[in-house]
Design a protein around this motif. Structure first.
Motif, mmCIF file in Angstrom:
data_model
loop_
_atom_site.group_PDB
_atom_site.id
_atom_site.type_symbol
_atom_site.label_atom_id
_atom_site.label_comp_id
_atom_site.label_asym_id
_atom_site.label_seq_id
_atom_site.Cartn_x
_atom_site.Cartn_y
_atom_site.Cartn_z
ATOM 1 N N ALA A 34 -1.049 8.207 1.563
ATOM 2 C CA ALA A 34 -0.598 7.755 2.877
ATOM 3 C C ALA A 34 -0.790 6.256 3.055
ATOM 4 C CB ALA A 34 -1.350 8.505 3.972
ATOM 5 N N ALA A 35 -1.787 5.697 2.384
ATOM 6 C CA ALA A 35 -2.061 4.270 2.506
ATOM 7 C C ALA A 35 -1.639 3.478 1.272
ATOM 8 C CB ALA A 35 -3.560 4.063 2.746
ATOM 9 N N GLU A 36 -1.100 4.160 0.265
ATOM 10 C CA GLU A 36 -0.761 3.494 -0.996
ATOM 11 C C GLU A 36 0.347 2.463 -0.804
ATOM 12 O OE1 GLU A 36 0.327 4.833 -5.583
ATOM 13 O OE2 GLU A 36 0.060 6.320 -4.010
ATOM 14 N N GLY A 37 0.170 1.310 -1.425
ATOM 15 C CA GLY A 37 1.178 0.264 -1.359
ATOM 16 C C GLY A 37 1.088 -0.621 -0.135
ATOM 17 N N LEU A 38 0.206 -0.322 0.795
ATOM 18 C CA LEU A 38 0.044 -1.137 1.996
ATOM 19 C C LEU A 38 -1.045 -2.184 1.777
ATOM 20 C CD1 LEU A 38 0.178 1.715 4.653
ATOM 21 C CD2 LEU A 38 1.895 -0.085 4.335
ATOM 22 N N PRO A 39 -0.983 -3.299 2.482
ATOM 23 C CA PRO A 39 -2.062 -4.285 2.382
ATOM 24 C C PRO A 39 -3.395 -3.677 2.793
ATOM 25 C CG PRO A 39 -0.165 -5.192 3.557
ATOM 26 C CD PRO A 39 0.100 -3.731 3.378
ATOM 27 N N GLU A 40 -4.455 -4.209 2.260
ATOM 28 C CA GLU A 40 -5.786 -3.659 2.510
ATOM 29 C C GLU A 40 -6.090 -3.548 3.999
ATOM 30 O OE1 GLU A 40 -9.275 -1.931 1.584
ATOM 31 O OE2 GLU A 40 -7.800 -2.594 0.105
ATOM 32 N N GLU A 41 -5.689 -4.560 4.767
ATOM 33 C CA GLU A 41 -6.021 -4.547 6.180
ATOM 34 C C GLU A 41 -5.228 -3.519 6.986
ATOM 35 O OE1 GLU A 41 -2.830 -7.749 5.593
ATOM 36 O OE2 GLU A 41 -4.640 -7.022 4.566
ATOM 37 N N ARG A 42 -4.204 -2.927 6.377
ATOM 38 C CA ARG A 42 -3.393 -1.936 7.088
ATOM 39 C C ARG A 42 -3.707 -0.504 6.653
ATOM 40 N NH1 ARG A 42 -1.969 -3.076 11.452
ATOM 41 N NH2 ARG A 42 0.136 -2.202 11.526
ATOM 42 N N ARG A 43 -4.564 -0.357 5.670
ATOM 43 C CA ARG A 43 -4.847 0.988 5.174
ATOM 44 C C ARG A 43 -5.626 1.826 6.180
ATOM 45 N NH1 ARG A 43 -6.075 -0.048 -1.299
ATOM 46 N NH2 ARG A 43 -3.980 -0.834 -1.760
ATOM 47 N N GLY A 44 -6.533 1.198 6.921
ATOM 48 C CA GLY A 44 -7.254 1.942 7.944
ATOM 49 C C GLY A 44 -6.317 2.485 9.006
ATOM 50 N N THR A 45 -5.330 1.690 9.386
ATOM 51 C CA THR A 45 -4.339 2.138 10.366
ATOM 52 C C THR A 45 -3.536 3.306 9.809
ATOM 53 O OG1 THR A 45 -4.160 -0.073 11.313
ATOM 54 C CG2 THR A 45 -2.320 1.437 11.715
ATOM 55 N N ALA A 46 -3.153 3.206 8.531
ATOM 56 C CA ALA A 46 -2.374 4.279 7.913
ATOM 57 C C ALA A 46 -3.167 5.582 7.877
ATOM 58 C CB ALA A 46 -1.953 3.876 6.500
ATOM 59 N N ILE A 47 -4.434 5.507 7.528
ATOM 60 C CA ILE A 47 -5.259 6.717 7.471
ATOM 61 C C ILE A 47 -5.452 7.300 8.869
ATOM 62 C CG2 ILE A 47 -7.568 7.574 6.933
ATOM 63 C CD1 ILE A 47 -7.592 5.603 4.584
ATOM 64 N N GLY A 48 -5.615 6.419 9.863
ATOM 65 C CA GLY A 48 -5.732 6.903 11.232
ATOM 66 C C GLY A 48 -4.483 7.632 11.690
#
Length: 368
Positions: free
Chosen positions: A329-343
């Motif tokens: 779900a967070a793959e390929g996104l910038p590090e700072e956006r991965r928390g948002t993706a997981i949420g």
């Protein structure tokens, strides 16, 4: 059940023990499944139809879906100890309303309020656990949360038989047993929510359009939404089918349903371990196919054992899916956006929690 993004770790911030945090989180999951077998009695007592009484489960899912992002954000700003305090107050207030409400709308409102507070306790448990660098504490909390969800059907049926149907609606209050110890273990009032927060800086809110456009996120979140919807529809409907097929009482039915779901959740570890050798495409096919088979068994099989097998299969692919789809779900996104993706991925799961029981009730009503 839901993993929240963690607050920054402070050297002054101790970590409450894993079992204690599991006790904080597990009753929130029990609140999802606990009322399943008490709903017919609730419907009679409130003089409403079984379909209307299903809102007592749907409202909890909606409350969790709303409360998780709200209290996750609050925990990031004020620390998990504050989230525990707010969550505990909301759980208690909601439970009191559920116990005193004279009609369905007020009972549903109490369940929703209780769910927002339960989401806060669940969020805080995972935020505390994330301070543990070994990963052991988050694992204990995740197991505790899963155990709470799978045993909730039995726990709800058992307490309803002894204390009445309203008791099955307030199982999240059990999480309050851990609140005092968690706050003491966190050093509340000394360091964590005082000096430990001085280095934090407010972050500007940003619409997650980039996350929503990411193909990997859409695929993972869409599949998780489907898995959760099927799972919680089965969690709602399967025990009723088992009772109809066997004539068992609520406690026996709840025990059988809980054992089946717990077995499936434990077997999901096999799928997680096998996933690297299977590849992404095969894993997704197994998850989707498993949910379809589970729905067919739980909804149409003429034998109770097959219905329970469907429940176990659904628990297996849903628990496995939570572990296997979070990363993609967070793959390929910038590090700072991965928390948002997981949420947002977790939010998709919670939407399934809310939609599943309502869908099952609609199908059961149509079938009759």
């Amino acid at each position: 059940m839901v993993v929240a993004t963690a607050e920054p770790r402070s050297l002054a911030a101790p970590t409450p023990s894993g079992p204690l945090l599991a006790l904080l989180a597990a009753p929130a999951a029990m609140g999802v499944s606990g009322p399943t077998l008490a709903l017919p009695e609730a419907a009679r007592a409130l003089a409403v139809s079984p379909g209307a009484a299903a809102w007592l489960m749907t409202a909890f899912g909606i409350g969790m879906a709303v409360g998780t992002p709200l209290l996750s954000a609050a925990g990031g700003r004020r620390g998990p100890s504050r989230t525990v305090q707010v969550g505990a107050a909301l759980v208690l207030l909601g439970a009191v309303l559920v116990c005193l409400a004279p009609n369905l709308p007020l009972t549903v409102a109490g369940r929703a309020l209780e769910a927002v507070g339960a989401a806060g306790l669940n969020v805080a448990a995972f935020q505390f656990a994330a301070r543990d660098g070994s990963g052991r504490v988050p694992g204990i909390v995740a197991i505790g949360s899963a155990a709470g969800g799978t045993t909730g059907v039995f726990a709800g049926a058992a307490v309803a038989e002894v204390l009445g149907w309203r008791s099955a609606l307030v199982l999240p209050v059990l999480g309050l047993l851990a609140v005092g110890a968690v706050l003491r273990g966190d050093g509340w009032g000394r360091s964590v929510d005082g000096p430990a927060r001085e280095g934090r800086h407010p972050r500007t809110a940003r619409l997650p359009l980039d996350v929503l456009r990411a193909p990997g996120f859409r695929t993972a979140a869409g599949l998780m939404l489907g898995l959760a919807t099927v799972n919680f529809a089965i969690l709602y409907g399967a025990p009723r089918r088992v009772a109809d097929l066997t004539g068992w009482g609520p406690t026996g039915t709840g025990a059988a349903a809980s054992v089946a779901a717990l077995l499936g959740a434990l077997l999901s570890w096999w799928l997680v371990r096998a996933a690297p050798g299977l590849g992404t495409r095969r894993v997704r096919l197994i998850l989707a196919g498993g949910a379809a088979v589970a729905a067919a068994l739980a909804g149409f099989a003429p034998w109770a054992v097959a219905v329970l097998a469907g429940s176990a299969a659904s628990s297996l692919v849903t628990a496995g899916g939570q572990g296997l789809l979070t990363g993609p779900a967070a793959e390929g996104l910038p590090e700072e956006r991965r928390g948002t993706a997981i949420g947002l991925f977790n939010l998709a799961f919670l939407v399934g929690v809310a939609v599943g029981p309502a869908s099952a009730e609609g199908l059961l009503t149509t079938g009759t």
